[in-house]
Design a protein around this motif. Sequence first.
Motif, PDB file in Angstrom:
ATOM      1  N   ARG A  29       0.832  -1.199   0.000  1.00 53.85           N
ATOM      2  CA  ARG A  29       0.000   0.000   0.000  1.00 53.85           C
ATOM      3  C   ARG A  29       0.869   1.252   0.000  1.00 53.85           C
ATOM      4  NH1 ARG A  29      -4.221  -2.505   3.820  1.00 53.85           N
ATOM      5  NH2 ARG A  29      -5.289  -3.853   2.327  1.00 53.85           N
ATOM      6  N   ILE A  30       2.136   1.081   0.350  1.00 52.26           N
ATOM      7  CA  ILE A  30       3.097   2.185   0.336  1.00 52.26           C
ATOM      8  C   ILE A  30       4.035   1.926  -0.846  1.00 52.26           C
ATOM      9  CG2 ILE A  30       4.947   3.329   1.619  1.00 52.26           C
ATOM     10  CD1 ILE A  30       3.662   2.301   4.201  1.00 52.26           C
ATOM     11  N   PRO A  31       4.348   2.956  -1.636  1.00 48.08           N
ATOM     12  CA  PRO A  31       5.238   2.752  -2.785  1.00 48.08           C
ATOM     13  C   PRO A  31       6.567   2.100  -2.389  1.00 48.08           C
ATOM     14  CG  PRO A  31       4.253   4.927  -2.883  1.00 48.08           C
ATOM     15  CD  PRO A  31       3.873   4.337  -1.553  1.00 48.08           C
ATOM     16  N   HIS A  32       7.081   1.282  -3.306  1.00 48.45           N
ATOM     17  CA  HIS A  32       8.282   0.490  -3.034  1.00 48.45           C
ATOM     18  C   HIS A  32       9.458   1.333  -2.531  1.00 48.45           C
ATOM     19  CE1 HIS A  32      11.380  -2.509  -3.298  1.00 48.45           C
ATOM     20  NE2 HIS A  32      12.054  -1.732  -4.119  1.00 48.45           N
ATOM     21  N   GLY A  33       9.720   2.464  -3.167  1.00 46.26           N
ATOM     22  CA  GLY A  33      10.853   3.297  -2.747  1.00 46.26           C
ATOM     23  C   GLY A  33      10.729   3.768  -1.308  1.00 46.26           C
ATOM     24  N   GLN A  34       9.518   4.063  -0.894  1.00 47.73           N
ATOM     25  CA  GLN A  34       9.296   4.503   0.484  1.00 47.73           C
ATOM     26  C   GLN A  34       9.446   3.331   1.457  1.00 47.73           C
ATOM     27  OE1 GLN A  34       5.711   6.886   0.924  1.00 47.73           O
ATOM     28  NE2 GLN A  34       6.005   7.752  -1.109  1.00 47.73           N
ATOM     29  N   VAL A  35       8.909   2.177   1.086  1.00 47.49           N
ATOM     30  CA  VAL A  35       9.035   0.993   1.941  1.00 47.49           C
ATOM     31  C   VAL A  35      10.503   0.617   2.097  1.00 47.49           C
ATOM     32  CG1 VAL A  35       8.538  -1.481   2.128  1.00 47.49           C
ATOM     33  CG2 VAL A  35       6.744   0.087   1.446  1.00 47.49           C
ATOM     34  N   ALA A  36      11.268   0.737   1.012  1.00 44.42           N
ATOM     35  CA  ALA A  36      12.691   0.405   1.076  1.00 44.42           C
ATOM     36  C   ALA A  36      13.411   1.299   2.079  1.00 44.42           C
ATOM     37  CB  ALA A  36      13.321   0.528  -0.313  1.00 44.42           C
ATOM     38  N   VAL A  37      13.100   2.592   2.077  1.00 46.71           N
ATOM     39  CA  VAL A  37      13.732   3.527   3.021  1.00 46.71           C
ATOM     40  C   VAL A  37      13.313   3.197   4.449  1.00 46.71           C
ATOM     41  CG1 VAL A  37      13.832   5.943   3.763  1.00 46.71           C
ATOM     42  CG2 VAL A  37      14.057   5.363   1.333  1.00 46.71           C
ATOM     43  N   LEU A  38      12.034   2.937   4.661  1.00 46.57           N
ATOM     44  CA  LEU A  38      11.577   2.559   6.008  1.00 46.57           C
ATOM     45  C   LEU A  38      12.304   1.296   6.474  1.00 46.57           C
ATOM     46  CD1 LEU A  38       7.719   3.158   5.669  1.00 46.57           C
ATOM     47  CD2 LEU A  38       9.416   4.663   6.741  1.00 46.57           C
ATOM     48  N   GLY A  39      12.474   0.343   5.582  1.00 49.18           N
ATOM     49  CA  GLY A  39      13.162  -0.900   5.933  1.00 49.18           C
ATOM     50  C   GLY A  39      14.608  -0.673   6.313  1.00 49.18           C
ATOM     51  N   VAL A  40      15.300   0.181   5.581  1.00 49.44           N
ATOM     52  CA  VAL A  40      16.704   0.487   5.893  1.00 49.44           C
ATOM     53  C   VAL A  40      16.798   1.149   7.260  1.00 49.44           C
ATOM     54  CG1 VAL A  40      18.679   1.929   5.247  1.00 49.44           C
ATOM     55  CG2 VAL A  40      17.483   0.615   3.509  1.00 49.44           C
ATOM     56  N   ASP A  44      18.962  -0.509  10.043  1.00 43.95           N
ATOM     57  CA  ASP A  44      20.261   0.111  10.292  1.00 43.95           C
ATOM     58  C   ASP A  44      20.223   1.304  11.228  1.00 43.95           C
ATOM     59  OD1 ASP A  44      21.251  -1.784   8.538  1.00 43.95           O
ATOM     60  OD2 ASP A  44      21.208  -0.432   6.819  1.00 43.95           O
ATOM     61  N   GLY A  45      19.033   1.777  11.581  1.00 45.03           N
ATOM     62  CA  GLY A  45      18.935   2.923  12.471  1.00 45.03           C
ATOM     63  C   GLY A  45      19.015   4.239  11.723  1.00 45.03           C
ATOM     64  N   ALA A  46      19.147   5.325  12.466  1.00 45.39           N
ATOM     65  CA  ALA A  46      19.117   6.678  11.924  1.00 45.39           C
ATOM     66  C   ALA A  46      20.216   6.890  10.888  1.00 45.39           C
ATOM     67  CB  ALA A  46      19.253   7.694  13.049  1.00 45.39           C
ATOM     68  N   MET A  47      19.862   7.613   9.823  1.00 42.40           N
ATOM     69  CA  MET A  47      20.804   7.906   8.744  1.00 42.40           C
ATOM     70  C   MET A  47      20.510   9.289   8.180  1.00 42.40           C
ATOM     71  SD  MET A  47      20.558   4.294   6.655  1.00 42.40           S
ATOM     72  CE  MET A  47      22.074   4.392   5.735  1.00 42.40           C
ATOM     73  N   THR A  48      21.495   9.842   7.480  1.00 40.59           N
ATOM     74  CA  THR A  48      21.273  11.088   6.761  1.00 40.59           C
ATOM     75  C   THR A  48      20.609  10.776   5.419  1.00 40.59           C
ATOM     76  OG1 THR A  48      23.389  11.022   5.594  1.00 40.59           O
ATOM     77  CG2 THR A  48      23.370  12.110   7.773  1.00 40.59           C
ATOM     78  N   THR A  49      20.050  11.799   4.805  1.00 40.51           N
ATOM     79  CA  THR A  49      19.468  11.623   3.471  1.00 40.51           C
ATOM     80  C   THR A  49      20.526  11.152   2.491  1.00 40.51           C
ATOM     81  OG1 THR A  49      17.818  13.331   3.924  1.00 40.51           O
ATOM     82  CG2 THR A  49      18.211  12.804   1.612  1.00 40.51           C
ATOM     83  N   SER A  50      21.714  11.693   2.608  1.00 41.95           N
ATOM     84  CA  SER A  50      22.815  11.302   1.729  1.00 41.95           C
ATOM     85  C   SER A  50      23.185   9.829   1.914  1.00 41.95           C
ATOM     86  CB  SER A  50      24.038  12.193   2.005  1.00 41.95           C
ATOM     87  OG  SER A  50      25.116  11.807   1.207  1.00 41.95           O
ATOM     88  N   ASP A  51      23.241   9.387   3.161  1.00 44.39           N
ATOM     89  CA  ASP A  51      23.533   7.967   3.432  1.00 44.39           C
ATOM     90  C   ASP A  51      22.449   7.065   2.861  1.00 44.39           C
ATOM     91  OD1 ASP A  51      25.864   8.631   4.785  1.00 44.39           O
ATOM     92  OD2 ASP A  51      24.899   8.601   6.757  1.00 44.39           O
ATOM     93  N   LEU A  52      21.199   7.494   2.994  1.00 43.89           N
ATOM     94  CA  LEU A  52      20.091   6.719   2.432  1.00 43.89           C
ATOM     95  C   LEU A  52      20.203   6.635   0.912  1.00 43.89           C
ATOM     96  CD1 LEU A  52      17.131   8.027   4.595  1.00 43.89           C
ATOM     97  CD2 LEU A  52      17.892   5.647   4.438  1.00 43.89           C
ATOM     98  N   ALA A  53      20.550   7.750   0.271  1.00 46.90           N
ATOM     99  CA  ALA A  53      20.705   7.767  -1.185  1.00 46.90           C
ATOM    100  C   ALA A  53      21.808   6.795  -1.611  1.00 46.90           C
ATOM    101  CB  ALA A  53      21.015   9.180  -1.671  1.00 46.90           C
ATOM    102  N   THR A  54      22.907   6.809  -0.897  1.00 47.31           N
ATOM    103  CA  THR A  54      24.006   5.887  -1.212  1.00 47.31           C
ATOM    104  C   THR A  54      23.555   4.445  -1.025  1.00 47.31           C
ATOM    105  OG1 THR A  54      25.650   7.524  -0.556  1.00 47.31           O
ATOM    106  CG2 THR A  54      26.364   5.220  -0.586  1.00 47.31           C
ATOM    107  N   ASP A  55      22.879   4.175   0.072  1.00 49.46           N
ATOM    108  CA  ASP A  55      22.411   2.814   0.353  1.00 49.46           C
ATOM    109  C   ASP A  55      21.456   2.314  -0.725  1.00 49.46           C
ATOM    110  OD1 ASP A  55      22.059   0.592   2.564  1.00 49.46           O
ATOM    111  OD2 ASP A  55      20.049   1.084   1.817  1.00 49.46           O
ATOM    112  N   GLN A  56      20.559   3.174  -1.187  1.00 48.27           N
ATOM    113  CA  GLN A  56      19.540   2.788  -2.163  1.00 48.27           C
ATOM    114  C   GLN A  56      20.003   2.985  -3.615  1.00 48.27           C
ATOM    115  OE1 GLN A  56      16.282   1.427  -1.304  1.00 48.27           O
ATOM    116  NE2 GLN A  56      17.696   1.053   0.381  1.00 48.27           N
TER     117      GLN A  56
END
Length: 146
Positions: A29-40, A44-56
């Motif tokens: 029900r939530i778009p895949h890209g958003q679910v992926a970020v929630l899962g990370v 992995d705990g708190a991250m910066t937007t930049s770290d999330l971009a690198t991870d994804q």
Amino acid sequence: MPTLEAAAVAAELRTAMGKLTRRVKHEDRIPHGQVAVLGVLDRDGAMTTSDLATDQRVRPQSMARVVGLLLEQDLVTRRAHPTDGRKSLLELSDAGRAALEAERGRRAGWLAMAIEAELTQDERELLARSAALMERLAARRQDLPG
């Protein structure tokens, strides 16, 4: 060089896994890209937007849009970075954790019902053993020799 048999099994497995993954995602029900970020953030705990971009493996601007949507929905929260005042950390909110668990539950629930409806007991046992084998394959390092 893999044998013809191994190559054929690999092709069939990749196709079947792709189809199954796409089918399970229909439960989202939530778009895949958003679910992926929630899962990370959950794993992995708190991250910066930049770290999330690198991870994804997406551009920081793309991740900023995803993060903005998650913030608007109160699924993540932002707090000051403890060592760098120019940055902020994103973390899963209680609502985000609940939404993620609901997504995971829908996916697993559909798959569990499909397993019960479509497979015999012997096939279920074979599938359980196969899951462990797939985990082993997924964990194999890319740079290991054949």
